[in-house]
Design a protein around this motif. Structure first.
Motif, PDB file in Angstrom:
ATOM      1  N   ILE A 115       3.069   5.923  -2.703  1.00 17.17           N
ATOM      2  CA  ILE A 115       4.167   6.680  -3.401  1.00 17.17           C
ATOM      3  C   ILE A 115       3.933   6.863  -4.976  1.00 17.17           C
ATOM      4  CG2 ILE A 115       6.575   6.950  -3.632  1.00 17.17           C
ATOM      5  CD1 ILE A 115       6.890   5.952  -0.510  1.00 17.17           C
ATOM      6  N   GLY A 116       4.048   5.676  -5.515  1.00 18.55           N
ATOM      7  CA  GLY A 116       3.973   5.571  -6.853  1.00 18.55           C
ATOM      8  C   GLY A 116       2.843   6.202  -7.507  1.00 18.55           C
ATOM      9  N   SER A 117       1.637   6.475  -6.959  1.00 12.42           N
ATOM     10  CA  SER A 117       0.463   7.162  -7.520  1.00 12.42           C
ATOM     11  C   SER A 117       0.629   8.498  -7.392  1.00 12.42           C
ATOM     12  CB  SER A 117      -0.798   6.773  -6.740  1.00 12.42           C
ATOM     13  OG  SER A 117      -0.932   7.263  -5.351  1.00 12.42           O
ATOM     14  N   GLY A 118       1.620   9.114  -6.490  1.00 14.31           N
ATOM     15  CA  GLY A 118       1.969  10.578  -6.589  1.00 14.31           C
ATOM     16  C   GLY A 118       2.458  11.180  -7.797  1.00 14.31           C
ATOM     17  N   GLU A 119       2.830  10.086  -8.518  1.00  8.86           N
ATOM     18  CA  GLU A 119       3.727  10.542  -9.707  1.00  8.86           C
ATOM     19  C   GLU A 119       4.658  11.658  -9.602  1.00  8.86           C
ATOM     20  OE1 GLU A 119       1.646   8.969 -13.425  1.00  8.86           O
ATOM     21  OE2 GLU A 119       0.043  10.452 -12.518  1.00  8.86           O
ATOM     22  N   GLY A 138       5.146  11.395  -0.486  1.00  2.89           N
ATOM     23  CA  GLY A 138       5.223  10.983  -1.738  1.00  2.89           C
ATOM     24  C   GLY A 138       3.926  10.899  -2.701  1.00  2.89           C
ATOM     25  N   GLU A 139       2.706  10.589  -2.010  1.00 12.22           N
ATOM     26  CA  GLU A 139       1.498  10.566  -2.615  1.00 12.22           C
ATOM     27  C   GLU A 139       1.031  12.085  -2.793  1.00 12.22           C
ATOM     28  OE1 GLU A 139      -1.866   8.729  -0.899  1.00 12.22           O
ATOM     29  OE2 GLU A 139      -3.001   8.203  -2.743  1.00 12.22           O
ATOM     30  N   TYR A 190       0.860   2.904 -10.677  1.00 16.31           N
ATOM     31  CA  TYR A 190       0.264   2.682  -9.354  1.00 16.31           C
ATOM     32  C   TYR A 190      -0.805   3.751  -9.055  1.00 16.31           C
ATOM     33  CZ  TYR A 190       4.597   0.347  -8.080  1.00 16.31           C
ATOM     34  OH  TYR A 190       5.524  -0.744  -8.068  1.00 16.31           O
ATOM     35  N   LEU A 191      -0.869   4.569  -9.925  1.00 19.01           N
ATOM     36  CA  LEU A 191      -1.997   5.554  -9.786  1.00 19.01           C
ATOM     37  C   LEU A 191      -3.394   4.837 -10.036  1.00 19.01           C
ATOM     38  CD1 LEU A 191      -2.950   8.430  -9.275  1.00 19.01           C
ATOM     39  CD2 LEU A 191      -2.780   9.047 -11.598  1.00 19.01           C
ATOM     40  N   LEU A 226       9.468   2.848   0.665  1.00 22.79           N
ATOM     41  CA  LEU A 226       9.700   2.486  -0.814  1.00 22.79           C
ATOM     42  C   LEU A 226       9.555   1.107  -1.036  1.00 22.79           C
ATOM     43  CD1 LEU A 226      12.387   5.186  -1.696  1.00 22.79           C
ATOM     44  CD2 LEU A 226      10.238   5.417  -2.378  1.00 22.79           C
ATOM     45  N   LEU A 231       9.516   4.436  -8.803  1.00 26.16           N
ATOM     46  CA  LEU A 231       8.219   4.399  -8.517  1.00 26.16           C
ATOM     47  C   LEU A 231       7.250   5.536  -9.015  1.00 26.16           C
ATOM     48  CD1 LEU A 231       8.200   3.286  -4.675  1.00 26.16           C
ATOM     49  CD2 LEU A 231       7.496   1.980  -6.398  1.00 26.16           C
ATOM     50  N   GLN A 232       7.762   6.546  -8.970  1.00 25.86           N
ATOM     51  CA  GLN A 232       6.815   7.730  -9.089  1.00 25.86           C
ATOM     52  C   GLN A 232       6.765   8.208 -10.465  1.00 25.86           C
ATOM     53  OE1 GLN A 232       8.147  10.505  -5.731  1.00 25.86           O
ATOM     54  NE2 GLN A 232       5.912  10.270  -5.249  1.00 25.86           N
ATOM     55  N   VAL A 233       7.914   8.165 -11.190  1.00 21.77           N
ATOM     56  CA  VAL A 233       7.672   8.677 -12.644  1.00 21.77           C
ATOM     57  C   VAL A 233       7.762   7.664 -13.649  1.00 21.77           C
ATOM     58  CG1 VAL A 233       9.250  10.162 -14.108  1.00 21.77           C
ATOM     59  CG2 VAL A 233       9.201  10.787 -11.733  1.00 21.77           C
ATOM     60  N   GLN A 267       0.920  -1.177  -0.004  1.00 21.62           N
ATOM     61  CA  GLN A 267       0.009  -0.169  -0.107  1.00 21.62           C
ATOM     62  C   GLN A 267       0.839   1.228  -0.023  1.00 21.62           C
ATOM     63  OE1 GLN A 267      -2.886   0.001  -0.507  1.00 21.62           O
ATOM     64  NE2 GLN A 267      -3.655  -1.947  -0.038  1.00 21.62           N
ATOM     65  N   LYS A 326       3.825   1.338  -1.249  1.00 21.87           N
ATOM     66  CA  LYS A 326       4.297   1.802  -2.578  1.00 21.87           C
ATOM     67  C   LYS A 326       3.408   2.258  -3.526  1.00 21.87           C
ATOM     68  CE  LYS A 326       5.897  -2.246  -4.562  1.00 21.87           C
ATOM     69  NZ  LYS A 326       6.590  -3.661  -4.771  1.00 21.87           N
ATOM     70  N   VAL A 327       2.085   1.729  -3.386  1.00 25.69           N
ATOM     71  CA  VAL A 327       1.153   2.189  -4.216  1.00 25.69           C
ATOM     72  C   VAL A 327       1.045   3.844  -4.231  1.00 25.69           C
ATOM     73  CG1 VAL A 327      -1.278   1.933  -4.900  1.00 25.69           C
ATOM     74  CG2 VAL A 327       0.023   0.157  -4.844  1.00 25.69           C
ATOM     75  N   PHE A 353       6.508   9.219   4.900  1.00 25.92           N
ATOM     76  CA  PHE A 353       7.307   9.518   3.690  1.00 25.92           C
ATOM     77  C   PHE A 353       6.072   9.145   2.449  1.00 25.92           C
ATOM     78  CE2 PHE A 353      10.131   8.805   0.113  1.00 25.92           C
ATOM     79  CZ  PHE A 353      10.638   9.970   0.335  1.00 25.92           C
ATOM     80  N   ARG A 400      15.157   4.856  -6.705  1.00 25.22           N
ATOM     81  CA  ARG A 400      13.987   3.821  -6.270  1.00 25.22           C
ATOM     82  C   ARG A 400      12.817   4.887  -6.399  1.00 25.22           C
ATOM     83  NH1 ARG A 400      11.286  -0.619  -6.463  1.00 25.22           N
ATOM     84  NH2 ARG A 400       9.940  -1.077  -4.723  1.00 25.22           N
ATOM     85  N   GLY A 452       4.679   5.456 -12.388  1.00 22.00           N
ATOM     86  CA  GLY A 452       3.894   6.323 -11.574  1.00 22.00           C
ATOM     87  C   GLY A 452       2.016   5.891 -12.144  1.00 22.00           C
ATOM     88  N   GLY A 457       4.111  14.170  -4.620  1.00 25.13           N
ATOM     89  CA  GLY A 457       4.936  13.492  -5.646  1.00 25.13           C
ATOM     90  C   GLY A 457       6.169  13.406  -5.457  1.00 25.13           C
ATOM     91  N   PHE A 458       6.908  13.117  -6.755  1.00 23.36           N
ATOM     92  CA  PHE A 458       8.603  13.169  -6.786  1.00 23.36           C
ATOM     93  C   PHE A 458       8.973  14.449  -6.388  1.00 23.36           C
ATOM     94  CE2 PHE A 458      12.396  13.646  -9.085  1.00 23.36           C
ATOM     95  CZ  PHE A 458      13.118  12.320  -8.510  1.00 23.36           C
TER      96      PHE A 458
END
Lengths: 398, 630
Positions: free
Chosen positions: A261-265, A294-295, B47-48, A351, B39-41, A256, A258-259, A290, B35, B44, A298-299
């Protein structure tokens, strides 16, 4: 000699006026370090304010208000610590060490249990977790022992002695049980030894022993039926290696995160964040803050936070080289490595590349003990920096 | 250099150690940044999508709609609970073969063919895209248990407890109540449905529509955390808001009047409508239209039910009482008489000779059935419903608009302000209207005296309905107040506490001379209960003094339409009743007997008391008759 102010000795042809900055001891603070630390805690307060509005029913600013108070307390504590000459702690090493061991032991008697572990005392305003302050105390005491015993016994004897001194409080914390903090204790011990000049060969042996221990704890002991770690600890430690298999347990949390943080793009989801707003990510105000950053941001936001930590660590490491004495070097090194370790393990856990160990993110995670103790540690770093300047040493900067 | 103290560690050089540690730190930060970027770029969007997918399920907890009660508090509409099999089509597998398999399994379970399942989904999507499609109502518990045990085989399928409108009295007051059904896309855009979502139910007609905001409750919300399989995780209930039930609506409807009116219409077996209203405050005691329908059929109608209701020639969904477009026949004479007296065209003593017909050049207007009553004044003209008398009045006023002015004042061809949606306000033919049509080439002749002669007896182009006529009669009955007819009386909470009362202000007040009023009332009274009155055969022996007027409207292509409007008790009426029955013949044949049934129901207690007294002696009966009129 340590505590002597030697301002008058400095060639200062023009300066006669002593400003308020001088009086508060601010003049020789390391400003990048201060900015990084204060920036992190301000970002923490900001993030908590946005992300925890619905966490405590009827009190949308619960975490915001408290973290802001802790931050102010911490900053005041940092300023006070800056003004104290850290070298006094070397003389107090036995007292500090005794207090450390006593405080982490007393939680077994007086501490209150949170989620099955006794880590903290319940005080009127917040719960005090001795092991958080213990990280700093251990570094201060152990550095004293290392400097003091530098000529007693053989190299091996010294290494064993340091290890024992460091591992005793670590073991107490481990039994609370608080695996993450005990690991910080171990790492801080090794860092002080590292800066104390323990030979590389000894570290090789210690490293080998650690690998063997890990293998024993994670593989052999469970296999023969005498587990050392509790089941959930073991699961947490190993789940990141195969997170998709644990959809419901520890791996679920990490997945969750990871998802989230990733979804923050790249630029973040702001208030549209769902993972961290809707409770998918547990402990989002503490261990998994964190993921919130991240969400939501974003990056851009996460990289900004990481950069502040990099700045923090760089300045801390720089102070090890500026110190007017070895004690300061060892203390600064211990603090720097402990901060680096906590940051890396916590962010890595968010992460999904490090196991879940329950280590808070310094200055970001909600919690009075952690925030105040970290600021005190940074205050000690500042003190080392100030004393270095005052003793006219280390005027060559990187 | 800088560790000059004697305690400098031996055998190692600090700068090397710092450099090594710095290198390690750079590596660790590099790992974190890499990392994070990864994940994000780079990943992303994946995951979104995952975050958006199915992490929480929001279960809407439906709020029950408020009950609708009659004025005595009896329930006319409430709710029953039902288990509905619902399908969230977004959760269906994307693979067509898999989707087909799921739908087939579902169809088997619900006793539906695959084609039927697909059709239900298609139809559901048309009504409200995005809302779960209800496949079947009233599924049994065994099915619920089966689906819960086999959730993996039925992605997107849920069983929800829903509230369904329940009509204990079947078709009773169907046109008043209206129906409830899922909100459609057009309605979703309206301001009055601001916070509603696809799948919500709203009132579509009648009081269900106009009092929707009271009746409709506020749905509760339960968010449940689910894992990747869509199963709630333990302790994962996030936010929960309990639903607020809708408020109860108490209507002005008097159950006895309503039942009597509907059964009177039904016993005639012909299309028609009736209304009974309090002449002072506009409270509608009974309102009905025949043929009628069962509102429960409109909740989730089958195609056969839709055909039966919407394509039926007798138009059961149309409320003939409020939306009918009819000529009224002689019931209109009340308005003609008022206009003539108020404008001084005649006085109560003016004598007009009735030779049996009124000829205008070559065109002659006859009395019904070829009767000729000779010279007579207004009161007997109303009593026997002499047409030539009123033809003459129409002729006298043909070019002055006086008749139209009064009809307009009394509400003919205008919105009444009734609190249910009305599609049309009818038509009051005027000189201006017809001349305009003529100018535009829509008709072959301009306004003529003949048009006004027709209007004077409620014929020709006039299009109105029992509701408007009841308002006009009520105005005469109450001395000039144009009431706002209404059905809503109170809004109550579940405990029966009154939250809001409805007492709409009169539309307007008009001045009717009391002399005018009493003369016309006398004429109407004689018409109902005088020896030669048109409805004397029906109301002659009615124990309560009344004032009523028959009407026989000629509709091209139809047999005569029967009308009756009555004010009771005479001379100070409390209620007005208007009845019309299509193709019912003379007013006294169909509509007046229906009105009689309604009045019997309304005056039930009074009549019973009087008949008891009548049993004790004839003098007693007279006395009580006196008290009634007071």
């Amino acid at each position: 000699m340590y505590a002597t102010r030697t301002r008058q000795a400095r060639p200062e042809p023009f300066a006669v006026h002593i400003g308020i900055g001088e009086r508060l001891g601010l003049a020789h603070m390391d400003w990048p370090l201060t900015i990084a630390a204060v920036g992190l805690v301000v970002f923490s307060v900001f993030t908590l304010g946005q992300a925890t509005q619905n966490d405590v029913p009827g009190s949308p600013h619960y975490y915001l208000d408290r973290q802001a108070i802790y931050a102010v307390l911490g900053i005041v504590g940092m300023l006070l610590a800056t003004r104290i000459d850290y070298s006094r702690f070397r003389e107090l090493r036995v007292g500090i060490y005794t207090f450390l061991c006593a405080s982490v032991s007393l939680v077994f008697v007086f501490g209150f249990a949170a989620r099955g572990s006794r880590r903290a005392f319940e005080l009127p305003f917040f719960s005090f977790q001795p092991s958080e302050l213990g990280k700093l105390l251990l570094v201060l005491a152990l550095a004293g022992f290392v400097i003091d015993g530098a000529r007693r016994g053989s190299a091996v004897q010294r290494t064993v002695r340091y290890l024992c001194l460091g591992l005793a409080p670590a073991a107490l914390v481990f039994l609370q049980p608080d695996l993450g903090t005990s690991m910080v204790f171990v790492v801080a011990t090794l860092a002080v030894m590292y800066f104390g000049g323990v030979p590389w060969t000894h570290f090789a042996v210690i490293g080998g022993a650690l690998v063997a221990l890990i293998a024993l704890v994670l593989v052999v002991a469970p296999a023969v039926g005498t587990p050392i770690l509790k089941g959930y600890q073991l699961e947490r430690l190993t789940s990141f290696l195969h997170s998709n298999e644990h959809e419901d347990g520890a791996g679920y949390q990490q997945n969750q995160s990871k998802v989230a943080i990733g979804s923050g793009e790249f630029t973040g989801r702001g208030d549209k964040a769902t993972q961290t707003r809707l409770d998918f990510v547990p402990e989002r105000h503490t261990d998994f803050i964190f993921a919130v950053i991240g969400e939501r941001y974003g990056f851009v936001g996460a990289a900004f936070v990481l950069s502040l930590y990099a700045l923090l660590f760089w300045r801390a490491l720089r102070i090890t080289t500026l110190s007017k004495n070895s004690y300061g070097t060892l203390v600064a090194g211990g603090i720097a490595v402990a901060l680096l370790f906590q940051t890396f393990v916590n962010v890595g856990m968010n992460l999904g590349i490090m196991p879940i160990t329950g280590i808070p993110l310094p200055l970001m995670s909600y919690g009075g003990s952690s925030v105040v103790a970290t600021f005190l540690a940074i205050g000690v770093l500042q003190s080392i920096n100030v004393q270095a300047h005052l003793s006219q040493r280390g005027r060559f900067a990187w | 250099m800088y560790l000059r103290n004697g305690d400098r560690p031996r055998g190692s050089r600090l700068s090397l150690r710092v450099a090594v540690l710095g290198g390690v730190a750079v590596a660790l930060f590099a790992v974190l940044f890499f990392r994070l970027w990864n994940l994000q770029v780079l990943d992303g969007d994946k995951y979104l999508a995952e975050a958006k997918n199915n992490r929480t399920r929001e279960f809407k907890v439906i709020a029950p709609r408020g009950d609708i009660l009659d004025r005595e508090g009896n329930v006319i509409v409430d709710n029953r609970t039902s288990l509905a099999l619902q399908l969230n089509t977004e959760k269906l597998p994307e693979e067509p073969a898999e989707e087909k398999a799921v739908l087939a399994r579902l169809g088997e379970l619900a006793h539906m063919s695959l084609t039927k399942v697909r059709k239900a989904i298609r139809e559901g999507e048309e009504v409200a895209a995005g809302a779960p499609v209800t496949l079947r109502q009233d599924v049994g518990f065994y099915l619920v248990a089966y689906i819960e045990e086999h959730q993996r085989e039925f992605p997107g399928v849920s069983v929800q407890r829903v509230f369904v409108r329940h009509y204990p009295d079947g078709t009773l007051a169907a046109h008043v109540l209206g129906n409830v059904s899922e909100i459609d896309e057009e309605e979703l855009k309206e301001v009055r449905y601001k916070n509603l979502e696809p799948g919500d139910e709203v009132g579509k007609a009648g009081v269900e529509y106009s009092y929707d905001r009271f009746l409709r409750g506020q749905p509760g919300l339960q968010k449940v955390q689910v894992n990747a399989l869509g199963q709630p995780t333990p302790g994962g209930q996030l936010v929960s808001k309990s639903p607020t039930p809708g408020e109860n609506l108490k209507l002005t409807i008097d159950p006895e009047v309503q039942v009597a009116g509907e059964s009177a219409l039904a016993s005639q077996g012909l299309p028609g409508g009736f209304i009974t209203m309090n002449v002072h405050n506009g409270q509608i005691l009974g309102l009905g239209s025949f043929p009628t329908y069962d509102p429960s059929e409109l909740i989730h109608p089958t195609q056969a039910q839709v055909n039966a209701l919407y394509r039926n020639e007798s138009a059961p969904l149309t409320d003939r009482t409020v939306e009918g477009l009819y000529p009224t026949g002689s019931t209109f004479k009340l308005i003609t008489a008022t206009a003539a007296l108020e404008n001084g065209v005649i006085t109560p003593n003016t004598v007009i000779d009735d030779p049996g017909q009124l000829c205008l050049g070559e065109e002659c207007f006859h009395n019904a059935e070829g009767a000729a009553y000779g010279p007579l004044t207004l009161v007997p003209a109303l009593e026997v419903s002499d047409d030539v008398f009123f033809y003459t009045l129409g002729l006298k006023m043909w070019n002055t608009n006086e008749l139209q002015d009064w009809a307009h004042k009394l509400g003919i061809g205008r919105p009444t302000g009734i609190d249910i949606p009305v599609g049309t306000d009818g038509l009051l033919p005027t000189k201006q209207w017809r001349d305009q049509l003529f100018k535009e080439g829509e008709t072959e002749r301009p306004w003529s005296a003949g048009d006004n002669i027709q209007l004077a007896t409620g014929q020709g182009d006039l299009q109105t309905n029992p509701l408007q006529m009841a308002v006009a009669y009520a105005a005469l009955g109450n001395g000039g107040t144009i009431v706002t007819p209404h059905l809503g009386m109170e809004v109550e909470d579940a405990a029966g506490r009154v939250l809001k009362e409805f007492d709409p202000k009169p539309r307007r007040k008009i001045h009717i001379d009391s002399g005018t009023r009493s003369v016309i009332m006398e004429g109407l009274h004689d018409a109902a209960q005088g020896p030669g009155g048109t409805s004397e055969p029906v109301f002659g022996s009615f124990p309560i003094p009344v004032a009523g007027k028959t009407g026989t409207a000629e509709r091209p292509g139809h047999a005569d339409q029967s009308w009756y409007c009555i004010l009771a008790p005479y001379p100070n009426p409390r209620i007005v009743t208007c009845v019309t029955i299509e193709e019912g013949g003379f007013g006294a044949q169909a509509a007046a007997p229906a009105a009689h049934t309604i009045l019997e129901a309304y005056f039930h207690d009074q009549i019973a008391a009087e008949s008891r007294e009548a049993g004790e002696g004839s003098e007693g009966a007279e006395e009580s008759g006196e008290t009634e009129t007071g």
